[in-house]
Motif scaffolding. Sequence first.
Motif, short mmCIF file in Angstrom:
data_model
loop_
_atom_site.label_atom_id
_atom_site.label_comp_id
_atom_site.label_asym_id
_atom_site.label_seq_id
_atom_site.Cartn_x
_atom_site.Cartn_y
_atom_site.Cartn_z
N PRO A 109 0.83 -1.20 0.00
CA PRO A 109 0.00 0.00 0.00
C PRO A 109 0.87 1.25 0.00
N GLY A 110 0.48 2.22 -0.81
CA GLY A 110 1.23 3.46 -0.93
C GLY A 110 2.27 3.46 -2.02
N GLY A 163 -8.28 -10.05 -17.56
CA GLY A 163 -8.64 -10.53 -16.24
C GLY A 163 -8.57 -9.43 -15.20
N ALA A 164 -8.36 -9.82 -13.95
CA ALA A 164 -8.55 -8.91 -12.81
C ALA A 164 -7.27 -8.29 -12.29
N LEU A 165 -6.11 -8.48 -12.97
CA LEU A 165 -4.86 -8.04 -12.40
C LEU A 165 -4.83 -6.54 -12.12
N SER A 166 -5.24 -5.72 -13.08
CA SER A 166 -5.13 -4.26 -12.90
C SER A 166 -5.97 -3.75 -11.73
N PRO A 167 -7.25 -4.13 -11.60
CA PRO A 167 -7.99 -3.70 -10.41
C PRO A 167 -7.38 -4.23 -9.12
N ARG A 197 -6.14 -1.72 -6.12
CA ARG A 197 -6.64 -1.84 -4.74
C ARG A 197 -5.49 -2.13 -3.78
N ARG A 198 -4.48 -2.84 -4.24
CA ARG A 198 -3.34 -3.14 -3.38
C ARG A 198 -2.58 -1.86 -3.00
N VAL A 199 -2.31 -0.99 -3.97
CA VAL A 199 -1.56 0.23 -3.65
C VAL A 199 -2.44 1.24 -2.92
N GLY A 200 -3.74 1.16 -3.12
CA GLY A 200 -4.68 2.00 -2.38
C GLY A 200 -4.66 3.46 -2.82
N VAL A 201 -5.48 4.25 -2.14
CA VAL A 201 -5.62 5.65 -2.53
C VAL A 201 -4.36 6.44 -2.21
N GLY A 202 -3.51 5.91 -1.35
CA GLY A 202 -2.24 6.59 -1.07
C GLY A 202 -1.14 6.23 -2.04
N GLY A 203 -1.42 5.31 -2.94
CA GLY A 203 -0.45 4.91 -3.95
C GLY A 203 -0.89 5.32 -5.33
#
Length: 230
Positions: free
Chosen positions: A63-64, A75-79, A83-89
Amino acid sequence: MNTRNETTAPPVAFLPGYLCRTYAWAYLSPRTMPWLDRMPVVSAILWGNAGRLMRWTVDRFAPGDSVLQAACVYGALSPMLARRVGVGGRLDVRDVAPIQIANVRRKLAGLPQARAEVFDLVEPLDERFDGVCCFFLLHEVPEPERRRIVANLLAAVKPGGRAVFVDYHRPRRGHLLAPVMAVVFRWLEPFAESLLDVPLETLAAEARDFDWHKETRFGGLYQLVVATRR
């Protein structure tokens, strides 16, 4: 969609010839793209391993982080990455094909930390990232372009950051799917054979600035490589 996702880099002059000749049916056709861009289809292509390979990849980032995804992925990799890096990333997806960028923007709607731009990765990148994700891209490009792409991706990693490569690999002797994959590579993936036995750290001079860690999965059919910049 957030306005960041609506911004595009200057368009490439033309689509690469190898892409048009070899993969137009898979990546440039508005007819086949919606069908191929489904997780059950991606999972079938990867013999049921798509989900676990994507999860392994996403877990290499934090995250970040600011992350560059090299080329669009069905597939789903990009979403998942966004979501992994989050709004701070931040997630930047770059691909040479405008149709692919339009498609991934649709999948990233509602994720303001993500953007997608038309960009040819054989050209040097204009900024550095905490991480670079290269998921099943290298086997789809000819060797000269592959070397340029790897060099550019490594150059885009900040000190202490990492480049994550997931791709095909030579399966172990006696692998039950080896004959099947040999046919797949011969007819559908003509550039893959030149990658299977080549250590990724030999593809670019920039590799000497990184520590390399390689794992294989599914009887050696897939390689998972993390290069960490010192």
